[in-house]
Design a protein around this motif. Structure first.
Motif, PDB file in Angstrom:
ATOM      1  N   PHE A  28       0.645  -1.232  -0.351  1.00 47.40           N
ATOM      2  CA  PHE A  28       0.394   0.233   0.409  1.00 47.40           C
ATOM      3  C   PHE A  28       0.770   1.436   0.058  1.00 47.40           C
ATOM      4  CE2 PHE A  28      -2.548  -3.707   2.101  1.00 47.40           C
ATOM      5  CZ  PHE A  28      -4.075  -3.314   1.691  1.00 47.40           C
ATOM      6  N   ASP A  32      -2.971   4.676  -2.334  1.00 48.50           N
ATOM      7  CA  ASP A  32      -4.437   3.449  -1.418  1.00 48.50           C
ATOM      8  C   ASP A  32      -5.430   4.387  -0.572  1.00 48.50           C
ATOM      9  OD1 ASP A  32      -3.818   1.671  -3.319  1.00 48.50           O
ATOM     10  OD2 ASP A  32      -1.754   1.667  -2.667  1.00 48.50           O
ATOM     11  N   SER A 145      -4.133  -7.129   3.901  1.00 46.98           N
ATOM     12  CA  SER A 145      -5.452  -5.803   4.357  1.00 46.98           C
ATOM     13  C   SER A 145      -5.257  -5.125   4.882  1.00 46.98           C
ATOM     14  CB  SER A 145      -6.889  -6.640   4.887  1.00 46.98           C
ATOM     15  OG  SER A 145      -6.263  -6.926   6.741  1.00 46.98           O
ATOM     16  N   LYS A 151      -8.974  -1.086   2.586  1.00 47.47           N
ATOM     17  CA  LYS A 151      -9.099  -2.046   1.470  1.00 47.47           C
ATOM     18  C   LYS A 151      -8.182  -3.226   1.732  1.00 47.47           C
ATOM     19  CE  LYS A 151      -7.840   0.611  -1.922  1.00 47.47           C
ATOM     20  NZ  LYS A 151      -7.170   1.503  -3.074  1.00 47.47           N
ATOM     21  N   LYS A 153      -6.148  -6.294  -0.522  1.00 49.75           N
ATOM     22  CA  LYS A 153      -5.328  -6.584  -1.948  1.00 49.75           C
ATOM     23  C   LYS A 153      -4.803  -7.870  -2.157  1.00 49.75           C
ATOM     24  CE  LYS A 153      -3.140  -1.990  -2.992  1.00 49.75           C
ATOM     25  NZ  LYS A 153      -2.486  -1.354  -3.311  1.00 49.75           N
ATOM     26  N   GLU A 162      -8.063  -6.087  -5.912  1.00 47.45           N
ATOM     27  CA  GLU A 162      -8.086  -4.946  -4.737  1.00 47.45           C
ATOM     28  C   GLU A 162     -10.042  -5.441  -4.263  1.00 47.45           C
ATOM     29  OE1 GLU A 162      -8.147  -0.704  -5.626  1.00 47.45           O
ATOM     30  OE2 GLU A 162      -5.615  -1.195  -5.323  1.00 47.45           O
ATOM     31  N   ILE A 164     -12.465  -2.313  -1.312  1.00 48.64           N
ATOM     32  CA  ILE A 164     -12.561  -1.523  -1.432  1.00 48.64           C
ATOM     33  C   ILE A 164     -13.857  -1.756   0.442  1.00 48.64           C
ATOM     34  CG2 ILE A 164     -12.943   0.914  -1.276  1.00 48.64           C
ATOM     35  CD1 ILE A 164     -11.715   0.963  -4.822  1.00 48.64           C
TER      36      ILE A 164
END
Length: 194
Positions: A28, A32, A145, A151, A153, A162, A164
């Motif tokens: 991240f 992000d 996470s 989010k 991934k 992803e 969200i």
């Protein structure tokens, strides 16, 4: 003196190298955070496809070792006691109370084109969430996470996918949980005006 490798050793080595190169890096960055309200301390609440239905208010909990299903989802999926298998281990609720599960059920969670079968422990306890997904699902899918970035991934076919989070829903769930707490006795400092 040179050492010749056998063709199978070369193929195995090249295959392992290709797999390492094909795995995307999961991480991240500040990008992000775009679209999130910052700063915050919200839980990560998402929508997942469980048992063929889109299920909202799913709490992602990396600290939990079991997936938990609450009454709203149990009823919403039209599950019956005969659909459950025995689960004899008590759980501890958010309030610290021991909860005896009704049983467990295995259901698919679909994320993109990936489907992971998960054992949900069904409990009769209040929760603002419909269920909790935990380490078994996260690890099976290879999920990373971030509550900060709201989010999660995961790798799929050489790409990063992803999911969200829904910050507004996370905040609604928190308000619901707080409003259901029994009122506590005032502390000594409150009684004395401190």
């Amino acid at each position: 003196m040179s050492v010749a490798r056998l063709p199978t050793e070369i193929n195995d080595w090249e295959s392992k190298k290709a797999k390492r190169m094909a795995s995307p890096m999961l991480g991240f960055s500040d990008e992000d955070k775009v679209g999130t309200l910052q700063p915050h301390d919200d839980a990560l609440v998402i929508t997942l496809r469980i048992g063929g239905y889109d299920v909202k208010r799913v709490l992602v909990d990396q600290d939990s070792a079991v997936e938990v299903m609450f009454p709203d989802l149990y009823k919403g999926l039209n599950l019956k006691p005969e659909d459950l298998t025995t689960y004899d281990f008590p759980l501890v609720s958010f309030e610290g109370k021991t909860v005896t599960p009704r049983g467990q059920i295995r259901l698919p969670i679909q994320t993109g084109s990936d489907i992971v079968e998960v054992d949900f422990i069904v409990v009769d306890a209040y929760s603002p969430y419909t269920d909790i997904v935990a380490r078994p699902w996260l690890h099976a899918l290879g999920v990373v996470s971030s509550t900060l970035h709201q989010k999660l991934k995961y790798p799929l076919e050489g790409r990063v996918k992803e999911v969200i989070g829904d910050q507004a829903m996370a905040r609604q769930c928190m308000v619901s949980a707080i409003s259901r707490r029994p009122s506590a006795e005032p502390s000594t400092s409150t009684k004395n005006g401190l």
